[in-house]
Design a protein around this motif. Sequence first.
Motif, PDB file in Angstrom:
ATOM      1  N   VAL A  72      57.753  31.610  36.494  1.00 45.48           N
ATOM      2  CA  VAL A  72      56.403  32.065  36.807  1.00 45.48           C
ATOM      3  C   VAL A  72      56.232  31.972  38.316  1.00 45.48           C
ATOM      4  O   VAL A  72      56.591  30.961  38.921  1.00 45.48           O
ATOM      5  CB  VAL A  72      55.352  31.175  36.106  1.00 45.48           C
ATOM      6  N   TYR A  73      55.666  33.026  38.926  1.00 46.79           N
ATOM      7  CA  TYR A  73      55.375  33.004  40.356  1.00 46.79           C
ATOM      8  C   TYR A  73      53.883  32.811  40.552  1.00 46.79           C
ATOM      9  O   TYR A  73      53.083  33.590  40.047  1.00 46.79           O
ATOM     10  CB  TYR A  73      55.839  34.304  41.044  1.00 46.79           C
ATOM     11  N   LEU A  74      53.533  31.765  41.287  1.00 49.12           N
ATOM     12  CA  LEU A  74      52.141  31.450  41.574  1.00 49.12           C
ATOM     13  C   LEU A  74      51.772  31.947  42.963  1.00 49.12           C
ATOM     14  O   LEU A  74      52.628  32.077  43.836  1.00 49.12           O
ATOM     15  CB  LEU A  74      51.913  29.938  41.447  1.00 49.12           C
ATOM     16  N   ASN A  75      50.496  32.178  43.157  1.00 47.00           N
ATOM     17  CA  ASN A  75      49.984  32.733  44.410  1.00 47.00           C
ATOM     18  C   ASN A  75      50.068  31.694  45.522  1.00 47.00           C
ATOM     19  O   ASN A  75      49.456  30.633  45.433  1.00 47.00           O
ATOM     20  CB  ASN A  75      48.540  33.181  44.197  1.00 47.00           C
ATOM     21  N   GLY A  76      50.802  32.010  46.576  1.00 46.47           N
ATOM     22  CA  GLY A  76      50.953  31.109  47.707  1.00 46.47           C
ATOM     23  C   GLY A  76      49.902  31.285  48.782  1.00 46.47           C
ATOM     24  O   GLY A  76      50.030  30.718  49.867  1.00 46.47           O
ATOM     25  N   GLY A  77      48.861  32.078  48.504  1.00 50.73           N
ATOM     26  CA  GLY A  77      47.791  32.271  49.476  1.00 50.73           C
ATOM     27  C   GLY A  77      48.231  33.145  50.634  1.00 50.73           C
ATOM     28  O   GLY A  77      49.092  34.014  50.482  1.00 50.73           O
ATOM     29  N   ASP A  78      47.644  32.894  51.797  1.00 49.72           N
ATOM     30  CA  ASP A  78      47.941  33.706  52.980  1.00 49.72           C
ATOM     31  C   ASP A  78      49.366  33.516  53.489  1.00 49.72           C
ATOM     32  O   ASP A  78      49.967  34.427  54.041  1.00 49.72           O
ATOM     33  CB  ASP A  78      46.956  33.383  54.112  1.00 49.72           C
ATOM     34  N   ASP A  79      49.909  32.308  53.336  1.00 52.27           N
ATOM     35  CA  ASP A  79      51.261  31.992  53.801  1.00 52.27           C
ATOM     36  C   ASP A  79      51.813  30.906  52.894  1.00 52.27           C
ATOM     37  O   ASP A  79      51.300  29.782  52.890  1.00 52.27           O
ATOM     38  CB  ASP A  79      51.228  31.520  55.255  1.00 52.27           C
ATOM     39  N   LEU A  80      52.849  31.203  52.152  1.00 53.67           N
ATOM     40  CA  LEU A  80      53.369  30.230  51.193  1.00 53.67           C
ATOM     41  C   LEU A  80      53.988  29.006  51.847  1.00 53.67           C
ATOM     42  O   LEU A  80      54.302  28.034  51.166  1.00 53.67           O
ATOM     43  CB  LEU A  80      54.342  30.882  50.213  1.00 53.67           C
ATOM     44  N   SER A  81      54.132  28.991  53.154  1.00 55.59           N
ATOM     45  CA  SER A  81      54.698  27.824  53.841  1.00 55.59           C
ATOM     46  C   SER A  81      53.889  26.555  53.587  1.00 55.59           C
ATOM     47  O   SER A  81      54.464  25.477  53.395  1.00 55.59           O
ATOM     48  CB  SER A  81      54.784  28.074  55.346  1.00 55.59           C
ATOM     49  N   ALA A  82      52.563  26.664  53.577  1.00 54.87           N
ATOM     50  CA  ALA A  82      51.715  25.473  53.391  1.00 54.87           C
ATOM     51  C   ALA A  82      51.860  24.883  51.985  1.00 54.87           C
ATOM     52  O   ALA A  82      52.172  23.696  51.842  1.00 54.87           O
ATOM     53  CB  ALA A  82      50.258  25.796  53.708  1.00 54.87           C
ATOM     54  N   PRO A  83      51.673  25.653  50.899  1.00 59.41           N
ATOM     55  CA  PRO A  83      51.846  25.050  49.587  1.00 59.41           C
ATOM     56  C   PRO A  83      53.293  24.637  49.312  1.00 59.41           C
ATOM     57  O   PRO A  83      53.535  23.648  48.614  1.00 59.41           O
ATOM     58  CB  PRO A  83      51.363  26.113  48.599  1.00 59.41           C
ATOM     59  N   LEU A  84      54.254  25.348  49.885  1.00 57.17           N
ATOM     60  CA  LEU A  84      55.652  24.969  49.700  1.00 57.17           C
ATOM     61  C   LEU A  84      55.932  23.620  50.361  1.00 57.17           C
ATOM     62  O   LEU A  84      56.611  22.766  49.781  1.00 57.17           O
ATOM     63  CB  LEU A  84      56.568  26.053  50.267  1.00 57.17           C
ATOM     64  N   ALA A  85      55.381  23.389  51.543  1.00 54.02           N
ATOM     65  CA  ALA A  85      55.544  22.090  52.218  1.00 54.02           C
ATOM     66  C   ALA A  85      54.871  20.987  51.409  1.00 54.02           C
ATOM     67  O   ALA A  85      55.425  19.890  51.270  1.00 54.02           O
ATOM     68  CB  ALA A  85      54.962  22.151  53.627  1.00 54.02           C
ATOM     69  N   ARG A  86      53.684  21.267  50.870  1.00 53.91           N
ATOM     70  CA  ARG A  86      52.993  20.260  50.046  1.00 53.91           C
ATOM     71  C   ARG A  86      53.779  19.973  48.772  1.00 53.91           C
ATOM     72  O   ARG A  86      53.836  18.832  48.307  1.00 53.91           O
ATOM     73  CB  ARG A  86      51.572  20.709  49.726  1.00 53.91           C
ATOM     74  N   ALA A  87      54.416  21.002  48.201  1.00 54.99           N
ATOM     75  CA  ALA A  87      55.239  20.802  47.006  1.00 54.99           C
ATOM     76  C   ALA A  87      56.386  19.844  47.312  1.00 54.99           C
ATOM     77  O   ALA A  87      56.649  18.902  46.557  1.00 54.99           O
ATOM     78  CB  ALA A  87      55.781  22.137  46.501  1.00 54.99           C
ATOM     79  N   GLU A  88      57.055  20.061  48.436  1.00 52.82           N
ATOM     80  CA  GLU A  88      58.171  19.190  48.818  1.00 52.82           C
ATOM     81  C   GLU A  88      57.682  17.768  49.063  1.00 52.82           C
ATOM     82  O   GLU A  88      58.308  16.804  48.628  1.00 52.82           O
ATOM     83  CB  GLU A  88      58.880  19.749  50.039  1.00 52.82           C
ATOM     84  N   GLN A  89      56.543  17.624  49.743  1.00 57.58           N
ATOM     85  CA  GLN A  89      55.975  16.287  49.987  1.00 57.58           C
ATOM     86  C   GLN A  89      55.592  15.594  48.682  1.00 57.58           C
ATOM     87  O   GLN A  89      55.642  14.374  48.593  1.00 57.58           O
ATOM     88  CB  GLN A  89      54.763  16.381  50.905  1.00 57.58           C
ATOM     89  N   ALA A  90      55.214  16.389  47.659  1.00 61.04           N
ATOM     90  CA  ALA A  90      54.827  15.823  46.362  1.00 61.04           C
ATOM     91  C   ALA A  90      56.033  15.544  45.476  1.00 61.04           C
ATOM     92  O   ALA A  90      55.881  15.114  44.339  1.00 61.04           O
ATOM     93  CB  ALA A  90      53.866  16.774  45.652  1.00 61.04           C
ATOM     94  N   GLY A  91      57.241  15.810  45.984  1.00 65.22           N
ATOM     95  CA  GLY A  91      58.449  15.471  45.243  1.00 65.22           C
ATOM     96  C   GLY A  91      59.223  16.636  44.662  1.00 65.22           C
ATOM     97  O   GLY A  91      60.222  16.436  43.979  1.00 65.22           O
ATOM     98  N   ALA A  92      58.787  17.873  44.915  1.00 57.12           N
ATOM     99  CA  ALA A  92      59.510  19.034  44.402  1.00 57.12           C
ATOM    100  C   ALA A  92      60.856  19.167  45.096  1.00 57.12           C
ATOM    101  O   ALA A  92      61.014  18.806  46.262  1.00 57.12           O
ATOM    102  CB  ALA A  92      58.698  20.311  44.630  1.00 57.12           C
ATOM    103  N   LYS A  93      61.813  19.712  44.371  1.00 59.54           N
ATOM    104  CA  LYS A  93      63.100  20.065  44.954  1.00 59.54           C
ATOM    105  C   LYS A  93      63.039  21.563  45.251  1.00 59.54           C
ATOM    106  O   LYS A  93      62.857  22.377  44.338  1.00 59.54           O
ATOM    107  CB  LYS A  93      64.236  19.768  43.976  1.00 59.54           C
ATOM    108  N   ILE A  94      63.163  21.930  46.506  1.00 63.18           N
ATOM    109  CA  ILE A  94      63.154  23.336  46.887  1.00 63.18           C
ATOM    110  C   ILE A  94      64.521  23.921  46.535  1.00 63.18           C
ATOM    111  O   ILE A  94      65.544  23.460  47.038  1.00 63.18           O
ATOM    112  CB  ILE A  94      62.860  23.524  48.397  1.00 63.18           C
ATOM    113  N   VAL A  95      64.546  24.926  45.658  1.00 65.14           N
ATOM    114  CA  VAL A  95      65.819  25.534  45.260  1.00 65.14           C
ATOM    115  C   VAL A  95      66.038  26.887  45.919  1.00 65.14           C
ATOM    116  O   VAL A  95      67.184  27.332  46.038  1.00 65.14           O
ATOM    117  CB  VAL A  95      65.962  25.632  43.721  1.00 65.14           C
TER     118      VAL A  95
END
Length: 125
Positions: A72-95
């Motif tokens: 599933v692809y979720l909306n990253g807003g104006d620039d997905l860099s911000a939610p992607l960085a928060r995902a990594e900080q919250a423990g996500a593994k960026i694949v």
Amino acid sequence: MNIPHVVTWFEIPVTDLARAVGFYETVFAAKMVQEPCPSGMTMAVFPAEGTAVKGCLIQHEACKPSADGTTVYLNGGDDLSAPLARAEQAGAKIVVPKTLITPEIGYFAQFIDSEGNRVGIYSMH
């Protein structure tokens, strides 16, 4: 048949709803709404307005998180860099890091969430 939206609803399976809600609220800096479900399911709905496609996190013994199924692809807003960085900080593994599809289409990335699901994120920038 004319279908206005290919997707009408989505569910992301979780094993720990509270942990998953905390993860996604952190990633998207938005509050999710927990709602009762029939059949012993518990769910938390992603915020969306109007006729936007809606979806939820769902916890039930028949729903198992997976990194190998549908993405599933979720909306990253104006620039997905911000939610992607928060995902990594919250423990996500960026694949898949932020990747340009084409300038006309935008960018995507993928991560493994707190429950073990492969989730995509998309934005134009």
